[in-house]
Design a protein around this motif. Structure first.
Motif, PDB file in Angstrom:
ATOM      1  N   MET A   1       0.731  -1.141   0.055  1.00  0.00           N
ATOM      2  CA  MET A   1      -0.086   0.086   0.045  1.00  0.00           C
ATOM      3  C   MET A   1       0.962   1.270  -0.078  1.00  0.00           C
ATOM      4  SD  MET A   1      -2.911   1.114  -0.155  1.00  0.00           S
ATOM      5  CE  MET A   1      -3.834   2.580   0.128  1.00  0.00           C
ATOM      6  N   LYS A   2       2.037   1.179   0.831  1.00  0.00           N
ATOM      7  CA  LYS A   2       2.879   2.586   1.008  1.00  0.00           C
ATOM      8  C   LYS A   2       3.438   2.620  -0.640  1.00  0.00           C
ATOM      9  CE  LYS A   2       4.011   2.068   5.580  1.00  0.00           C
ATOM     10  NZ  LYS A   2       5.478   1.837   6.544  1.00  0.00           N
ATOM     11  N   LYS A   3       3.925   1.633  -1.304  1.00  0.00           N
ATOM     12  CA  LYS A   3       4.466   1.816  -2.609  1.00  0.00           C
ATOM     13  C   LYS A   3       3.650   2.436  -3.536  1.00  0.00           C
ATOM     14  CE  LYS A   3       8.277  -1.720  -1.858  1.00  0.00           C
ATOM     15  NZ  LYS A   3       8.472  -3.108  -2.586  1.00  0.00           N
ATOM     16  N   PHE A   4       2.259   1.896  -3.180  1.00  0.00           N
ATOM     17  CA  PHE A   4       1.294   2.296  -4.390  1.00  0.00           C
ATOM     18  C   PHE A   4       1.152   3.716  -4.307  1.00  0.00           C
ATOM     19  CE2 PHE A   4      -2.196   2.278  -7.208  1.00  0.00           C
ATOM     20  CZ  PHE A   4      -3.073   3.096  -6.758  1.00  0.00           C
ATOM     21  N   LEU A   5       0.864   4.377  -2.864  1.00  0.00           N
ATOM     22  CA  LEU A   5       0.485   5.473  -2.630  1.00  0.00           C
ATOM     23  C   LEU A   5       1.669   6.593  -2.943  1.00  0.00           C
ATOM     24  CD1 LEU A   5      -1.195   5.497   0.715  1.00  0.00           C
ATOM     25  CD2 LEU A   5      -2.318   5.986  -1.493  1.00  0.00           C
ATOM     26  N   VAL A 213      -4.145  13.190  -0.613  1.00  0.00           N
ATOM     27  CA  VAL A 213      -3.661  12.149  -0.381  1.00  0.00           C
ATOM     28  C   VAL A 213      -2.741  12.048   1.066  1.00  0.00           C
ATOM     29  CG1 VAL A 213      -1.747  10.291  -0.946  1.00  0.00           C
ATOM     30  CG2 VAL A 213      -3.298  11.387  -2.438  1.00  0.00           C
ATOM     31  N   GLY A 214      -2.212  13.132   1.186  1.00  0.00           N
ATOM     32  CA  GLY A 214      -1.352  13.137   2.620  1.00  0.00           C
ATOM     33  C   GLY A 214      -2.228  13.305   3.619  1.00  0.00           C
ATOM     34  N   ILE A 215      -3.158  14.062   3.732  1.00  0.00           N
ATOM     35  CA  ILE A 215      -4.294  14.233   4.654  1.00  0.00           C
ATOM     36  C   ILE A 215      -5.132  12.857   5.077  1.00  0.00           C
ATOM     37  CG2 ILE A 215      -6.489  15.354   5.589  1.00  0.00           C
ATOM     38  CD1 ILE A 215      -5.663  17.772   4.112  1.00  0.00           C
ATOM     39  N   LEU A 216      -5.533  12.270   3.882  1.00  0.00           N
ATOM     40  CA  LEU A 216      -6.102  10.928   3.969  1.00  0.00           C
ATOM     41  C   LEU A 216      -5.252   9.845   4.691  1.00  0.00           C
ATOM     42  CD1 LEU A 216      -7.934  10.455   0.744  1.00  0.00           C
ATOM     43  CD2 LEU A 216      -9.014  10.795   2.975  1.00  0.00           C
ATOM     44  N   CYS A 217      -3.821   9.847   4.462  1.00  0.00           N
ATOM     45  CA  CYS A 217      -2.842   9.023   5.032  1.00  0.00           C
ATOM     46  C   CYS A 217      -2.889   9.153   6.373  1.00  0.00           C
ATOM     47  CB  CYS A 217      -1.442   9.089   4.105  1.00  0.00           C
ATOM     48  SG  CYS A 217      -1.566   8.449   2.542  1.00  0.00           S
ATOM     49  N   GLU A 225       1.417   3.808  10.433  1.00  0.00           N
ATOM     50  CA  GLU A 225       2.407   3.266   9.312  1.00  0.00           C
ATOM     51  C   GLU A 225       2.428   4.323   8.063  1.00  0.00           C
ATOM     52  OE1 GLU A 225       1.211  -0.532   8.103  1.00  0.00           O
ATOM     53  OE2 GLU A 225       1.842  -1.654  10.097  1.00  0.00           O
ATOM     54  N   LEU A 226       1.516   5.149   8.046  1.00  0.00           N
ATOM     55  CA  LEU A 226       1.361   6.025   6.773  1.00  0.00           C
ATOM     56  C   LEU A 226       1.550   7.394   7.113  1.00  0.00           C
ATOM     57  CD1 LEU A 226      -1.867   4.352   4.856  1.00  0.00           C
ATOM     58  CD2 LEU A 226       0.587   3.855   4.456  1.00  0.00           C
ATOM     59  N   ILE A 227       1.841   7.723   8.077  1.00  0.00           N
ATOM     60  CA  ILE A 227       1.877   9.172   8.615  1.00  0.00           C
ATOM     61  C   ILE A 227       3.127   9.896   7.770  1.00  0.00           C
ATOM     62  CG2 ILE A 227       2.704  10.556  10.415  1.00  0.00           C
ATOM     63  CD1 ILE A 227       1.262   9.004  12.391  1.00  0.00           C
ATOM     64  N   GLU A 228       4.293   9.059   7.734  1.00  0.00           N
ATOM     65  CA  GLU A 228       5.532   9.530   7.088  1.00  0.00           C
ATOM     66  C   GLU A 228       5.176   9.904   5.528  1.00  0.00           C
ATOM     67  OE1 GLU A 228       8.845   7.004   7.570  1.00  0.00           O
ATOM     68  OE2 GLU A 228       9.121   7.463   9.469  1.00  0.00           O
ATOM     69  N   ILE A 229       4.495   8.813   5.020  1.00  0.00           N
ATOM     70  CA  ILE A 229       3.907   9.134   3.408  1.00  0.00           C
ATOM     71  C   ILE A 229       3.204  10.105   3.482  1.00  0.00           C
ATOM     72  CG2 ILE A 229       2.559   8.167   1.611  1.00  0.00           C
ATOM     73  CD1 ILE A 229       3.593   5.270   2.333  1.00  0.00           C
ATOM     74  N   GLY A 230       2.240  10.360   4.298  1.00  0.00           N
ATOM     75  CA  GLY A 230       1.141  11.623   4.213  1.00  0.00           C
ATOM     76  C   GLY A 230       1.746  12.956   4.557  1.00  0.00           C
ATOM     77  N   ALA A 231       2.722  12.940   5.212  1.00  0.00           N
ATOM     78  CA  ALA A 231       3.760  14.116   5.339  1.00  0.00           C
ATOM     79  C   ALA A 231       4.546  14.546   4.230  1.00  0.00           C
ATOM     80  CB  ALA A 231       4.557  14.024   6.769  1.00  0.00           C
ATOM     81  N   ALA A 232       5.166  13.480   3.679  1.00  0.00           N
ATOM     82  CA  ALA A 232       5.830  13.561   2.418  1.00  0.00           C
ATOM     83  C   ALA A 232       5.010  14.211   1.207  1.00  0.00           C
ATOM     84  CB  ALA A 232       6.473  12.360   1.963  1.00  0.00           C
ATOM     85  N   CYS A 233       3.899  13.618   1.129  1.00  0.00           N
ATOM     86  CA  CYS A 233       2.942  14.286   0.373  1.00  0.00           C
ATOM     87  C   CYS A 233       2.649  15.592   0.072  1.00  0.00           C
ATOM     88  CB  CYS A 233       1.669  13.505   0.219  1.00  0.00           C
ATOM     89  SG  CYS A 233       1.842  11.848  -0.456  1.00  0.00           S
ATOM     90  N   ILE A 234       2.438  16.096   1.531  1.00  0.00           N
ATOM     91  CA  ILE A 234       2.181  17.501   1.796  1.00  0.00           C
ATOM     92  C   ILE A 234       3.223  18.299   1.692  1.00  0.00           C
ATOM     93  CG2 ILE A 234       1.216  19.250   3.714  1.00  0.00           C
ATOM     94  CD1 ILE A 234      -0.436  16.921   4.902  1.00  0.00           C
ATOM     95  N   GLY A 235       4.359  17.932   2.114  1.00  0.00           N
ATOM     96  CA  GLY A 235       5.569  18.572   1.975  1.00  0.00           C
ATOM     97  C   GLY A 235       6.090  18.958   0.453  1.00  0.00           C
ATOM     98  N   VAL A 236       5.812  17.940  -0.391  1.00  0.00           N
ATOM     99  CA  VAL A 236       6.009  18.046  -1.717  1.00  0.00           C
ATOM    100  C   VAL A 236       5.285  18.985  -2.405  1.00  0.00           C
ATOM    101  CG1 VAL A 236       5.714  16.578  -4.264  1.00  0.00           C
ATOM    102  CG2 VAL A 236       7.225  15.574  -2.338  1.00  0.00           C
ATOM    103  N   ALA A 237       3.819  18.991  -2.123  1.00  0.00           N
ATOM    104  CA  ALA A 237       3.076  20.045  -2.478  1.00  0.00           C
ATOM    105  C   ALA A 237       3.402  21.406  -2.103  1.00  0.00           C
ATOM    106  CB  ALA A 237       1.455  19.555  -1.822  1.00  0.00           C
ATOM    107  N   VAL A 238       3.871  21.670  -1.017  1.00  0.00           N
ATOM    108  CA  VAL A 238       4.442  22.848  -0.394  1.00  0.00           C
ATOM    109  C   VAL A 238       5.559  23.250  -1.146  1.00  0.00           C
ATOM    110  CG1 VAL A 238       5.460  23.937   1.712  1.00  0.00           C
ATOM    111  CG2 VAL A 238       3.160  22.529   1.909  1.00  0.00           C
ATOM    112  N   ILE A 239       6.654  22.600  -1.368  1.00  0.00           N
ATOM    113  CA  ILE A 239       7.736  23.022  -2.068  1.00  0.00           C
ATOM    114  C   ILE A 239       7.388  23.094  -3.446  1.00  0.00           C
ATOM    115  CG2 ILE A 239       9.816  21.856  -2.948  1.00  0.00           C
ATOM    116  CD1 ILE A 239      10.218  20.343  -0.526  1.00  0.00           C
ATOM    117  N   TYR A 240       6.500  22.481  -4.214  1.00  0.00           N
ATOM    118  CA  TYR A 240       6.147  22.584  -5.430  1.00  0.00           C
ATOM    119  C   TYR A 240       5.434  23.896  -5.593  1.00  0.00           C
ATOM    120  CZ  TYR A 240       3.881  21.551 -10.188  1.00  0.00           C
ATOM    121  OH  TYR A 240       3.707  21.488 -11.566  1.00  0.00           O
TER     122      TYR A 240
END
Length: 286
Positions: A1-5, A213-217, A225-240
């Motif tokens: 699931m992590k890899k898919f997200l 996706v980040g908030i849902l995670c 288990e998915l908190i790091e993935i969620g934080a990474a998604c939000i971080g990427v969005a902010v940087i972008y």
């Protein structure tokens, strides 16, 4: 699931980046594609790349001609030879010319295939459309189509930026200031709001999806288990959201206008090259 997200999130990010291509890279991609599909040894003439600027059209003609020569697969008609015949025919590089006139020009220089196309403004970006036409049959042998970012090269050639006497490049008064770009970046923290407001809908959607996706995670992960993935998604969005506004440019017309109307959803059917092409636009006002 992590890899898919992770795959979904970064695929969206990559698609958003891919959507912006500079004019020089697009022309190299054009010649590379034609090298795979056009017969070797034929004689090619680059004719009729129309745009809203004669200088921009000349730049595209020269660059594409040079790129085709570098492929070393065809005999390419020189610009000097074409320019002479174009002047005799009263042909304007940036204007609309009939297909029969272009074929006639191709026959005069002994070309087997002519390269023609257009660079058209479409909202905040350009659409490059290049076709390879057989001179005798008028059959389309190949087509290249790409979205082009309104970059510095185009800005210089269309007069949006000027070179002063001291050699420095200056922006015209209608472009975004550094403060405005930073302001758009802060607005983008709210699910890409700044990009939506300034007409870059694709960027806004990419940031909205990453944030969602980040908030849902984060909220839907009871085991952590998915908190790091969620934080990474939000971080990427902010940087972008802070990086993309660096490449934004204001235009005299900030949204696509069809039939003189700019607000709301617009749809039109426009015939081009004997085909029917649909164009639509949407502007969100705040």
């Amino acid at each position: 699931m992590k890899k898919f997200l992770l795959f979904v999130s970064f695929a969206l990010f990559s698609v958003a980046l891919w959507a912006q291509t500079d004019i020089s890279s697009a022309l190299k991609q054009t010649s590379a594609q034609f090298s795979k599909n056009l017969r070797e040894g034929i004689k090619i003439a680059v004719i009729g790349i129309s745009s809203d600027s004669n200088e921009l059209s000349k730049f595209i003609l020269n660059e594409l001609t040079n790129d085709l020569v570098q492929e070393r697969k065809w005999r390419v008609v020189t610009r000097n030879q074409l320019d002479k015949i174009e002047r005799e025919m009263g042909y304007q590089q940036s204007g609309a010319v009939s297909e029969e006139s272009m074929k006639s020009l191709g026959r005069q220089v002994g070309a087997d295939t002519i390269i023609t196309g257009s660079l058209e403004k479409f909202g905040q970006f350009y659409i490059l459309d290049v076709q390879a036409l057989d001179v005798e049959s008028a059959a389309i042998n190949d087509v290249f189509h790409s979205r082009i970012d309104d970059d510095e090269t185009i800005a210089l050639l269309t007069g949006k930026k000027v070179i002063s006497k001291n050699g420095k490049i200056t922006k015209n008064s209608t472009d975004y200031t550094a403060g405005e770009r930073v302001g758009i970046g802060f607005q983008n923290i709210l699910a890409g709001l700044g990009s939506y407001r300034n007409g870059h809908i694709g960027d806004g959607i990419a940031m909205s999806v990453l944030d969602a996706v980040g908030i849902l995670c984060i909220l839907g992960d009871s085991e952590g288990e998915l908190i790091e993935i969620g934080a990474a998604c939000i971080g990427v969005a902010v940087i972008y959201g802070f990086i993309r506004p660096i490449f934004y440019h204001k235009t005299t017309q900030e949204s696509v206008s069809l039939n003189g109307v700019q607000n709301g959803f617009q749809f039109a059917i426009a015939p081009k090259h004997g085909e029917i092409a649909a164009k639509c636009s949407y502007r969100i006002s705040f």
